[in-house]
Every structure is written in C-alpha cells, then in structure tokens.
Design a protein around this motif. Structure first.
Motif, PDB file in Angstrom:
ATOM      1  N   LYS A 131      20.352  32.279  42.940  1.00 36.94           N
ATOM      2  CA  LYS A 131      18.983  32.631  43.309  1.00 36.94           C
ATOM      3  C   LYS A 131      18.373  33.534  42.246  1.00 36.94           C
ATOM      4  N   LYS A 132      19.204  34.464  41.766  1.00 37.53           N
ATOM      5  CA  LYS A 132      18.721  35.388  40.733  1.00 37.53           C
ATOM      6  C   LYS A 132      18.383  34.639  39.454  1.00 37.53           C
ATOM      7  N   LYS A 133      19.260  33.666  39.119  1.00 40.25           N
ATOM      8  CA  LYS A 133      19.046  32.868  37.919  1.00 40.25           C
ATOM      9  C   LYS A 133      17.785  32.036  38.054  1.00 40.25           C
ATOM     10  N   THR A 134      17.628  31.430  39.262  1.00 40.86           N
ATOM     11  CA  THR A 134      16.429  30.623  39.511  1.00 40.86           C
ATOM     12  C   THR A 134      15.176  31.470  39.430  1.00 40.86           C
TER      13      THR A 134
END
Length: 589
Positions: free
Chosen positions: A4-7
């Motif tokens: 989620k953080k990467k997205t």
C-alpha cells in the motif's frame, strides 16, 4: 502494508509529474503566445511561399510531436539538478543572466525566442553569429568554453522543444539575420519544418560546414521526413544516435561557427577563387619531338614513383625526370632553373578526420597548403614554364551516401567537408593565382586513383573480392582513375606546356559490385553478386557510426561529368576497366 505504501508512493509521483506537466504546459503556452505577439509586426519578418510549402506527414504532425513532448518533459524533470549546477557555475564565473535568448527562425520562417545557457561574456555583441565575431575566443567564458565543447549550453532548448518552437531532430534554427542561410535553405524546403536541437547537418560536420553544404544536408533531411512517415522516423533515429556519438567525441565544434575552418586562410591564399580555367574547353597539341626536364617534388610517393617508371618506359626520349625529397629542408637548395616542369606530389593523404588533434590538422595545412605554395613560388621565380599540382576530388566534399547521387559538373562549387579537403583547396586556389602567360599552372583534381601498390579503399575491396563468395549488387557509380591512365595523361600534358583545371578519369564509371566481381575473376576466385543482399546494405547504411561510414565508402556515389574529362588532343585513357583490373591484380597471381 508495504504494498500500500509503495502504491501510494507511485500515485504520489504520478500526481506530482501530472501537476508539473500541467503547470509547465500552461506557462509554455502563455510564453509562446507572448512571443508571437511581440514578433507580430516585426519589420525583419520573413515571408513564406505558400505555393511551395509541403504538407506535414502523419509522423511529422502527430507522432514526432508526441515524442518531442514526452521526451522533453522528462528531460526537464530529470535534468533539473544539472540545470542547478550549471546555473551556479555560470553565476560564479561571470555574474549576469544565466540564460541567453536570441531571435531565431522557426518553422515557416516565423520568429521565436531560443534559449541557451550563457557561454559568453556580458559585453559580447548580441545578435551576431559567432563566426562573424573577430577573435570569438575572447568573448567565451571559462565555463562557457566547456559548455560549448560539450554542447551543454544547448540544454535550455529542451524547453523550446517542450513548448513546440523546436523539435529534438531538425535543421538548426538560423539567427533572424542569417539571411544567406535562410535563403539557401529555401532552395531545399528546409525552412518548412520545425527546427531541431540536432540534425543531419550537425552530425555531418556541424560548425565546420560552409553554408551551402549545411543547407544541402538540411535539405536531405527534409526530403526524408517529407517523403513518408517510415523514412522520417528512420532519419530521426539515425540523427539521434549520431548525435550521441558526435557529442561523445566532441566532433565538429569550431569556435567561430559556420564555415570558420574555411575562412582561416593561410598566407598567400586568395579569399576569392581565381577564374576557373576548365581545361575541357580548350584543345591541346602534344609535341612528341620535345625534350623536357622534369622535377618531381616529393620522393617516394606512389604517384610520383609510378609516373617516373611509366614515363621512362614510354616517354624516355621526351622526359628527363629527377626527384627531390621534401621532408628535409635541403630541397630549398635545389636549383629549379634547370627544369622546364615542376610536378608537385608531396602531401599528406586522407586522415581519419574525426579523430585528430589541432596539431595534426595544422601539420596538414603546413604540408598540403604552405609547402605547395612555397614550391610554386620558387618554381615561378626560377623561370619554370609549367607547374603541375596534384589537388584532389576531395575539394568537392565527401561522396554522396548510399542511395544518393552526386555528380560534379562545371557549376559545382568546391566545398571541402573537412580540414584535409580544405588544405588541398587552399593550395589549389593559391597556385592557380600565380599563373600567367609565362608560368602555366595545371591543377589536377583526380578521383580515387588505383593500381598495383596503391593504398586506400581499393586494396580493401581487393581483399574482400578474394575471400567472399557473394557480394551485394548495389547500383552505385564512382569516378576512378587507374594509375596508367593518370601517367599517360601527365606525360601528354607535359608535352603541351599548358595549364588549367583537369579532372582526368577512366572512360567509364565504376560500380563497386562490378569491380569486386572482376577482381575475383582475375584472381581465379568464384564470386556471385546478388541484389538479395541489398536490403541488408540499406539497413546498415542507417546504423550510426562506423557501420554506415563503411557502407557509404563502399557503395556511395560520386562522379565527374564525363565532359570535364575529355580534352581535345589528349588521348590518355589507354586502358579500359577490365584491362586496369588485370594490370593491377594479374601479376600478383
């Protein structure tokens, strides 16, 4: 959680890029509109001939522009740290504006403001091409010298590409007052396309090119882009990768701009070309009863030694020949007054012009130009009646690349493409300027000379002919001159005591495939020529760097109009094509 953080990071980057794009596009459109308004009533504005203007191809109008926008936007973003470093360097070196703007000629000859990093001092005349400045080096800053040599001063033009005033590939935009360049480009429709950061002329000589040559190359680019979308794309790809190679090697940059190399005339070289005395316009009488003393200035040369051997065998009763070594300064002690003819062959041969230092270039001028002039002046002062100088076809520039044609006729203006050709051209002009009724000057501009023991491209082709079993059947044409035909020409010319500009060549043009096949046949080697390989040759001709260079050397086109080589009273073409190959290769079997 990590995904989620990467997205989220990816979405943030995309949003930031999108926002930056919108802001830059908005600013760009506003600036372009402001500039158009400022140039609306410009008294210097050019007019475009709507009747001759060609429509854009799909590639030019849509695909090319999309590529320009995408690449220029990411270029602006990714190079922003470099922009900052250069900005600081300019400010520290010479305080003042970082950017330099100039009124330039855009598509359809409309003016726009071009941006560069400032590389010259604040007191430099603004709207003047660098080549028109007296001693341009005095105006260039220390940082500017590096920026210009590395082409980093052009980076702000990525902005000009982004807003649509320029393209990545295209003819370099002319200054508003470079009317000679604009008019020359009109001949080729080169003002009807969007100018570029780099282009075909840039990778084929850049600042070393004279205006007519540069405009012709720009015209070649326009012809490819306007013909169809595929050819336009291939030409842009070739220019793009060719630019990378040129910048990496720092090729073609001459402080002083367009044609500066050719304007640096050596001492005693006239700026204007003396009256062209084309020899084919006259008739000649060969005096076979004459006996003349000849001095060859240049010992050990292939042409000089071949001529001496040929003359002693066929014209021994007419020509008494001596040779003097020009490497040692002792040649200056030679008494020229005892000779009727001085035949000057000393010179430096063709070099890899893209990989030499300024010291090597200077050596070419000292030998090919200065030495030639000194010898000619000494000969005239000593009462020598005829001076013969071996110039070269290279004074007309390089051969046309694969697929293009180039024929030199009496209206073709010499335009050397590099320092080697220019060193020959300056000597060519200078010695002709010395001619008068008592001192006849014969300048010979031969095409490629070949024969047993010759150097250059012929031995390479001969090796291929004896090893390969198939060869491309490319339909190219070249003027060539076998050494026996040259020697016969020289002997007869010496017995006329006449001068003029001569372009001797074989009685027929040479096709590379026919030459290679004939060499193979004479050497007892089986070889077939086939057109099936031609598409691969065509593809290779578009590969930047050495590959296309080799293709163009082997299959390029360059010929003299045959009428330039026919001289009434001189019957010098003693060997036909097949006989010259047999004479060159037969004895080595």
């Amino acid at each position: 959680m990590a995904n989620k953080k990467k997205t989220g990071t990816i979405i943030g980057v995309i949003a930031a890029l999108a926002g930056t794009y919108v802001i830059l596009r908005t600013i760009g459109k506003k600036k372009v509109k402001e500039d158009e308004e400022s140039f609306k009533n410009d008294p210097d504005a050019y007019t475009i001939n709507e009747e001759t203007k060609e429509d854009d191809t799909f590639y030019e109008a849509h695909s090319k522009r999309a590529i320009d926008v995408i690449l220029s936007f990411f270029g602006l973003v990714l190079l922003s740290p470099l922009y900052l470093i250069i900005t600081l360097a300019i400010k520290i070196d010479d305080p003042g504006p970082v950017l330099f703007t100039q009124k330039r000629v855009g598509k359809n000859k409309k003016f726009f403001k071009l941006h560069k990093f400032r590389s010259m001092k604040m007191n430099t005349p603004h709207d003047m091409p660098t080549h028109m400045l007296e001693n341009p080096d005095q105006y260039i800053t220390r940082v500017g010298k590096f920026l210009r040599k590395s082409s980093l001063d052009e980076l702000p033009q990525i902005w000009d590409i982004f807003v649509g005033n320029m393209s990545i590939i295209g003819p370099r935009p002319a200054l508003w007052n470079q009317k000679d360049l604009v008019e020359e480009r009109d001949k080729y429709g080169a003002n009807d396309v969007t100018p570029g950061l780099t282009g075909w002329a840039q990778i084929n000589g850049r600042d070393e090119l004279e205006i007519p040559v540069k405009a012709k190359l720009d015209g070649d680019y326009v012809k490819a882009v306007k013909s169809n979308s595929l050819k336009g794309l291939l030409m842009d790809i070739k220019c793009f990768f060719g630019t990378i190679s040129s910048v990496a090697k720092s090729e073609g940059v001459v402080e002083g701009g367009t044609g500066e190399m050719h304007k640096a005339l050596r001492e005693d070289v006239p700026e204007e070309d003396p009256e062209e005395d084309f020899a084919y316009r006259k008739s000649y009488t060969v005096d076979h009863s004459a006996h003349k003393k000849v001095l060859i200035t240049g010992a050990g040369s292939y042409i000089g030694e071949s001529f001496k051997d040929y003359a002693s065998k066929h014209y021994g009763d007419n020509l008494d020949i001596d040779t003097v070594d020009m490497i040692s300064p002792k040649w200056r002690d030679t008494d020229f007054s005892q000779y009727d003819i001085v035949y000057h062959v000393a010179g430096l041969a063709h070099a890899d012009v893209g990989h030499v230092s300024d010291e090597v270039k200077e050596k070419y001028y000292k030998v090919n130009t200065d030495l030639t002039i000194e010898v000619a002046k000494k000969a005239k002062a000593a009462g020598v009646k005829q001076f013969i100088f071996m110039s070269s076809m290279i004074v007309y520039g390089e051969s046309a690349p694969f697929g293009k044609e180039k024929m030199v006729d009496e209206n073709t203006i010499p335009t050397p493409a590099n320092f080697y050709g220019d060193s020959k051209w300056q000597a060519d002009k200078a010695v002709r300027a010395l001619a008068d009724d008592t001192f006849k000057v014969a300048v010979i501009r031969p095409p490629m000379i070949y024969g047993k023991g010759s150097k250059g491209n012929y031995p390479v082709l001969a090796k291929l002919a004896k090893k390969l079993h198939v060869f491309p059947n490319v339909n190219n044409k070249r003027s060539m001159l076998h050494i026996d035909n040259l020697c016969e020409f020289l002997c007869q010319l010496m017995l006329t005591s006449e001068g003029g500009i001569f372009m001797p060549q074989n009685s027929s043009y040479t096709k590379t495939a026919e030459m290679v096949k004939e060499i193979a046949s004479v050497s007892g080697h089986n070889m077939a020529v086939t057109g099936l390989l031609n598409p691969f040759v065509s593809l290779a001709s578009h590969v930047p760097g050495k590959v296309s260079g080799l293709v163009n050397k082997a299959f390029g086109n360059m010929t003299y109009d045959m009428k330039l080589s026919v001289y009434e009273g001189l019957d010098y073409q003693v060997s036909n094509f097949q006989e010259t190959i047999e004479a060159t290769e037969g004895e080595s079997l």
